[in-house]
Design an enzyme around this catalytic site. Structure first.
Site, short mmCIF file in Angstrom:
data_model
loop_
_atom_site.label_atom_id
_atom_site.label_comp_id
_atom_site.label_asym_id
_atom_site.label_seq_id
_atom_site.Cartn_x
_atom_site.Cartn_y
_atom_site.Cartn_z
N CYS A 116 0.63 -1.17 -0.08
CA CYS A 116 -0.21 -0.18 0.00
C CYS A 116 0.99 1.34 -0.17
O CYS A 116 0.48 2.51 -0.37
CB CYS A 116 -1.01 -0.08 1.03
SG CYS A 116 -2.15 -1.31 1.02
N HIS A 262 -4.01 6.66 1.54
CA HIS A 262 -4.06 5.40 1.14
C HIS A 262 -5.50 4.90 1.54
O HIS A 262 -5.91 5.05 2.66
CB HIS A 262 -2.96 4.45 1.41
CG HIS A 262 -3.59 3.15 1.25
ND1 HIS A 262 -3.92 2.57 0.27
CD2 HIS A 262 -3.58 2.00 2.28
CE1 HIS A 262 -4.26 1.46 0.15
NE2 HIS A 262 -4.00 1.10 1.47
N ASN A 292 -9.87 -1.00 -1.59
CA ASN A 292 -8.46 -0.72 -1.38
C ASN A 292 -8.04 -1.51 -2.42
O ASN A 292 -7.60 -2.47 -2.95
CB ASN A 292 -8.16 -1.49 -0.03
CG ASN A 292 -6.84 -1.31 0.11
OD1 ASN A 292 -5.89 -1.00 -0.57
ND2 ASN A 292 -6.40 -1.76 1.34
#
Ligand code: UT7
Length: 335
Positions: A116, A262, A292
């Site tokens: 990420c 993020h 995500n």
């Protein structure tokens, strides 16, 4: 003598056309739209189309948009920095495949595997190469096809509902203008937590061959995540690394025009927003639409924020990420 800095010239993103709603997931696992929305904020995500999309083709589409919007000719690109944990091949990395699709033979490529935080790490590398004067135009990309990595059964539901596919890109270029540039980047990692969020197989440190009937039947090729541990570390590290970027440049949270975190979980972003005492309109969220998307989430979010007019010249913008490794990172930008 003028000092050289790096600035983001243009942004682009690509998401595959197939929308998978929370309701769609209930066909494969015991979950509900209400649970997913309440725990994560996600309403839907995109899954790639086999035969049409690849990790590299999505990255190429995002890059072409970013180049177009920057009015930068593809031939000007002197380096590609490509973040993904879901490459098309085990090796070489997808950066090579994108380089080929863009017709940039001979141009250097770097693959980043920092999950990420991958895009912020990639941006930091681009910033350093430009500041040293080595390169002038760098394509920075995050792209993920995660839908094939997930265990879409009851056993995997805690992980599968979160992740989606997509790609985002930024054209980073040299500038001498100190008022519009990447101010600083901040990178961190703590390998003590490597197994809190990981894909075990196929790994090389296996007895005998790396891919056997046993490794295949073991199921460790799916994402394994200790969601609670990731959540607890994330809320601390996000706030820390954002503060670090502000302090390094003598700014305060109230100076921020926009925080683009993020897109991990809307509750994480909300918690961080409250800790930083930021009003809702200063934190960008689009996890509702895409889930995500790991290394792609920040460039997709940044592109949408820009398209929506949420970023104007001179704005102070912070990018912040947390993910597997653990890694966490931030970039502070004067737009
Ligand atoms: O991008 C960086 C990587 N990842 C992250 O940032 C993720 C960080 N962690 C999270 O976002 C959250 O931990 C999750 C969304 C993954 C999970 O939410 P949670 O509030 O931590 O739930 P939990 O794992 O504590 O589970 C609560 C309950 C459990 O049932 P019991 O034991 O209370 O009966 C789970 O079995 O919810 C159950 N559960 C589900 N129920 C319906 C877990 N997944 C699901 C599901 N649908 N998909």
């Amino acid at each position: 003598m003028n000092t050289t800095y790096a600035s983001i010239k243009g942004l682009g993103f690509y998401v595959p056309e197939t929308i998978v709603t929370n309701q769609d997931l209930t066909q494969h696992m015991d979950t509900s739209d209400a649970w997913i929305q309440e725990r994560t904020g996600i309403k839907q995500r995109r899954y790639f189309t086999y035969g049409k999309d690849t990790n590299a083709s999505m990255a190429t589409a995002a890059s072409r948009m970013a180049l177009d919007r920057s009015q930068v000719d593809t031939k000007e690109v002197d380096l590609i920095v490509y973040a993904t944990i879901t490459p098309d091949y085990y090796f070489p990395g997808s950066a090579f495949l994108m380089q080929r699709e863009l017709g940039l033979e001979g141009v250097g490529v770097i693959d980043i595997r920092n999950q990420c935080s991958g895009f912020v790490y990639a941006l930091s590398i681009a910033d350093q190469f430009i500041k040293t004067g080595m390169y002038k135009t760098i394509l920075v990309v995050g792209s993920e096809i995660q839908s094939t990595f997930l265990n879409k059964s009851n056993e995997g539901r805690g992980v599968a509902v979160i992740f989606g596919d997509g790609a985002g890109a930024a054209v980073v270029q040299a500038t001498t203008d100190p008022e519009h540039r990447i101010l600083s980047t901040h990178l961190h990692a703590d390998g003590r937590y490597a197994e809190e969020l990981y894909v075990r197989d196929p790994g090389s440190s296996r007895e005998g061959r790396w891919l056997t009937e046993e490794t295949l039947s073991g199921g460790n090729y799916n994402v394994t995540m200790n969601g609670n541990a990731v959540f607890k570390h994330a809320v601390v590290r996000f706030a820390e690394v954002i503060q670090e970027s502000l302090a390094a440049n003598a700014y305060k949270p109230e100076d921020l025009a926009l925080l683009v975190p993020h897109q991990a979980n809307i509750r994480i972003s909300e918690y961080v927003r409250q800790q930083m005492n930021l009003p809702e309109e200063k934190v960008f969220n689009n996890i509702q639409k895409y889930g995500n998307t790991t290394a792609a989430s920040i460039p997709i979010a940044l592109t949408e924020a820009y398209e929506e007019g949420r970023i104007k010249p001179g704005d102070l913008v912070c990018l912040a990420a947390f993910g597997s490794g653990f890694t966490w990172a931030s970039a502070l930008i004067k737009w």
